[in-house]
Write a protein that holds these residues in place. Structure first.
Motif, mmCIF file in Angstrom:
data_model
loop_
_atom_site.group_PDB
_atom_site.id
_atom_site.type_symbol
_atom_site.label_atom_id
_atom_site.label_comp_id
_atom_site.label_asym_id
_atom_site.label_seq_id
_atom_site.Cartn_x
_atom_site.Cartn_y
_atom_site.Cartn_z
ATOM 1 N N ASP A 25 -1.504 10.944 0.747
ATOM 2 C CA ASP A 25 -2.271 11.563 -0.343
ATOM 3 C C ASP A 25 -2.975 10.491 -1.177
ATOM 4 N N THR A 26 -2.271 9.395 -1.428
ATOM 5 C CA THR A 26 -2.861 8.302 -2.213
ATOM 6 C C THR A 26 -4.049 7.681 -1.476
ATOM 7 N N LYS A 27 -3.880 7.462 -0.179
ATOM 8 C CA LYS A 27 -4.978 6.896 0.608
ATOM 9 C C LYS A 27 -6.181 7.827 0.609
ATOM 10 N N ALA A 28 -5.913 9.134 0.778
ATOM 11 C CA ALA A 28 -7.012 10.111 0.798
ATOM 12 C C ALA A 28 -7.733 10.137 -0.550
ATOM 13 N N LEU A 29 -6.966 10.137 -1.640
ATOM 14 C CA LEU A 29 -7.558 10.162 -2.974
ATOM 15 C C LEU A 29 -8.337 8.876 -3.245
ATOM 16 N N ASP A 30 -7.797 7.756 -2.782
ATOM 17 C CA ASP A 30 -8.484 6.481 -2.974
ATOM 18 C C ASP A 30 -9.809 6.461 -2.213
ATOM 19 N N THR A 31 -9.788 6.989 -0.978
ATOM 20 C CA THR A 31 -11.018 7.069 -0.180
ATOM 21 C C THR A 31 -12.047 7.960 -0.864
ATOM 22 N N GLU A 32 -11.581 9.120 -1.368
ATOM 23 C CA GLU A 32 -12.486 10.039 -2.057
ATOM 24 C C GLU A 32 -13.047 9.405 -3.326
ATOM 25 N N ALA A 33 -12.192 8.711 -4.055
ATOM 26 C CA ALA A 33 -12.636 8.067 -5.296
ATOM 27 C C ALA A 33 -13.683 6.989 -5.000
ATOM 28 N N GLN A 34 -13.458 6.199 -3.944
ATOM 29 C CA GLN A 34 -14.426 5.164 -3.574
ATOM 30 C C GLN A 34 -15.768 5.788 -3.190
ATOM 31 N N ALA A 35 -15.704 6.898 -2.433
ATOM 32 C CA ALA A 35 -16.939 7.587 -2.036
ATOM 33 C C ALA A 35 -17.681 8.113 -3.265
ATOM 34 N N LEU A 36 -16.937 8.638 -4.226
ATOM 35 C CA LEU A 36 -17.554 9.157 -5.457
ATOM 36 C C LEU A 36 -18.150 8.024 -6.285
ATOM 37 N N GLU A 37 -17.483 6.884 -6.321
ATOM 38 C CA GLU A 37 -18.016 5.729 -7.054
ATOM 39 C C GLU A 37 -19.321 5.245 -6.415
ATOM 40 N N ASP B 151 5.428 5.443 -6.058
ATOM 41 C CA ASP B 151 6.316 4.390 -6.553
ATOM 42 C C ASP B 151 7.733 4.918 -6.706
ATOM 43 N N SER B 152 7.845 6.161 -7.169
ATOM 44 C CA SER B 152 9.161 6.778 -7.344
ATOM 45 C C SER B 152 9.855 6.960 -5.997
ATOM 46 N N ALA B 153 9.080 7.393 -4.978
ATOM 47 C CA ALA B 153 9.646 7.575 -3.640
ATOM 48 C C ALA B 153 10.089 6.240 -3.048
ATOM 49 N N LEU B 154 9.287 5.206 -3.242
ATOM 50 C CA LEU B 154 9.638 3.865 -2.744
ATOM 51 C C LEU B 154 10.875 3.328 -3.453
ATOM 52 N N LEU B 155 10.977 3.591 -4.754
ATOM 53 C CA LEU B 155 12.142 3.161 -5.515
ATOM 54 C C LEU B 155 13.393 3.877 -5.033
ATOM 55 N N GLY C 22 15.755 10.870 4.808
ATOM 56 C CA GLY C 22 14.712 11.717 5.385
ATOM 57 C C GLY C 22 13.802 12.290 4.322
ATOM 58 N N LYS C 23 14.424 12.793 3.244
ATOM 59 C CA LYS C 23 13.630 13.365 2.143
ATOM 60 C C LYS C 23 12.776 12.285 1.475
ATOM 61 N N ALA C 24 13.386 11.140 1.216
ATOM 62 C CA ALA C 24 12.650 10.062 0.542
ATOM 63 C C ALA C 24 11.533 9.509 1.430
ATOM 64 N N THR C 25 11.807 9.385 2.727
ATOM 65 C CA THR C 25 10.791 8.890 3.659
ATOM 66 C C THR C 25 9.638 9.875 3.775
ATOM 67 N N LYS C 26 9.990 11.153 3.867
ATOM 68 C CA LYS C 26 8.953 12.192 3.948
ATOM 69 C C LYS C 26 8.097 12.196 2.684
ATOM 70 N N GLU C 27 8.766 12.080 1.532
ATOM 71 C CA GLU C 27 8.041 12.047 0.260
ATOM 72 C C GLU C 27 7.143 10.811 0.190
ATOM 73 N N ARG C 28 7.677 9.673 0.647
ATOM 74 C CA ARG C 28 6.878 8.440 0.638
ATOM 75 C C ARG C 28 5.651 8.580 1.533
ATOM 76 N N ASP C 29 5.851 9.085 2.757
ATOM 77 C CA ASP C 29 4.742 9.227 3.701
ATOM 78 C C ASP C 29 3.698 10.201 3.172
ATOM 79 N N TYR C 30 4.176 11.311 2.595
ATOM 80 C CA TYR C 30 3.250 12.317 2.053
ATOM 81 C C TYR C 30 2.449 11.729 0.896
ATOM 82 N N ARG C 31 3.152 11.060 -0.012
ATOM 83 C CA ARG C 31 2.459 10.489 -1.174
ATOM 84 C C ARG C 31 1.534 9.335 -0.759
ATOM 85 N N LEU C 32 1.951 8.580 0.245
ATOM 86 C CA LEU C 32 1.113 7.477 0.716
ATOM 87 C C LEU C 32 -0.183 8.017 1.328
#
Length: 346
Positions: free
Chosen positions: A106-118, A295-299, A94-104
């Motif tokens: 967050d990563t998608k949001a940051l990637d979207t923001e980075a693409q918009a900034l580029e 990556d750490s959460a997936l591992l 549960g903890k690892a899945t929650k961490e994975r979902d949260y980080r995923l």
């Protein structure tokens, strides 16, 4: 002695019969247990029950109950251990899945923001290049217009000077001629003789000289036409100069306003570009850090899979199977309970 001997023989025969009856009863019970456990082992596909059924047929009756009881205790320990493991796995997964979902997320949001900034960075750079090109053209056009306006103004001033000077000269000539012909018309002949007339053929005319009055109108008229041309040149040149100056002033005002606006826009775009690039750099850094956490959460999830995820049978099915195995073993104990000591058999 005969009676005693006879009684002894009868008692011994009775014990042998009883032992034989008990032996037959226990054998039957043991056979039933073997049959029961064999059937349940095949139905449940239980290696433990099937293996026990194979061994019970060769073991003494007293040992059979011990083997069954030992297997029940083993299964109960396995159930306890698996329940503990299940709790641990549920928590950690549960903890690892929650961490994975949260980080995923967050990563998608940051990637979207980075693409918009580029995209914004590229747009700002392109806009600044266009502004620079437009400013260069505006400055060039204004410089050219200023030069041409100066040359045109100089030419007009020269034309006006010449026209005014010409007008002044022609006007003066007309004035002189008009005075001359007016005075000539009034001229009178003097009575005394001229010594020149005595020695020469004379001035070429007789009487007082009054000029060529009949041609004066044509000469003066021609000069007045020339004066009119000078006046027209002055008017048209002054009008053209005024219009050209007004148009230049308007062009100069609009150009400088456009240059000022584009300069301001370029400056603001430059500041926005710096801010965008700094923000983009931070977002990319955050994205890299968050990707490592993902990556750490997936591992961690991969590490838990061998321990917590049994692909052969779900946990609920294993629990149900184990309970049926224990129930079958308890029924076997009930079959073997010749003395009625098993409480679960009542």
């Amino acid at each position: 002695q005969t009676v005693s001997s006879s009684s002894s023989s009868s008692s011994s025969a009775s014990l042998r019969g009883t032992a034989k009856s008990v032996s037959l009863t226990t054998q039957v019970r043991q056979d039933k247990v073997v049959t029961l456990l064999g059937q349940e082992g095949r139905r449940l596909k239980s290696v433990a029950l099937s293996s026990l059924a194979l061994h019970l047929g060769d073991d003494p009756f007293t040992k059979v109950k011990g083997l069954i009881q030992a297997l029940i205790e083993r299964l109960l320990k396995e159930a306890t251990a698996e329940a503990t493991k299940k709790g641990f796995c549920d928590t950690e997964l549960g903890k690892a899945t929650k961490e994975r979902d949260y980080r995923l997320a967050d990563t998608k949001a940051l990637d979207t923001e980075a693409q918009a900034l580029e995209i914004k960075e590229a747009e700002l750079k392109e806009e600044m290049e266009l502004l620079s090109s437009a400013l260069e053209t505006l400055h060039s056009d204004l410089d050219t217009a200023t030069t041409l306006r100066g040359e045109e103004k100089e030419d007009n001033a020269k034309t006006l000077k010449q026209a005014k000077e010409g007008l002044e000269a022609v006007t003066e000539a007309v004035k002189i001629l008009k005075v001359f012909y007016k005075q000539a018309a009034k001229a009178k002949v003097l009575l005394q003789a001229s010594p020149v007339d005595e020695d020469t053929a004379g001035a070429g005319f007789s009487g007082a000289y009054k000029g060529k009055q009949e041609k004066s109108t044509g000469i003066i008229g021609m000069l007045e036409v020339i004066a009119s041309d000078f006046e027209r040149t002055i008017r048209t040149t002054e009008a053209a100069e005024k219009k050209a100056q007004e148009e230049f002033v308007e062009f100069d005002r609009v150009s400088k306003a456009d240059i000022s606006g584009k300069d301001t826009k370029k400056t603001l775009d430059g500041e926005d570009l710096v801010t965008t690039q700094n923000t983009l750099a931070q977002k990319l850094e955050d994205l890299e850090s968050n990707q490592k956490l993902l990556d750490s959460a997936l591992l961690r999830l991969e590490d838990l899979k061998p321990t917590c995820i049994d692909l052969t049978m779900p946990y609920e099915e294993r629990v149900a199977k184990r309970e049926e195995e224990i129930a079958a073993l308890k029924r076997a104990l009930c079959i073997l309970d010749t003395e009625g000591v098993e409480t679960s058999c009542s």
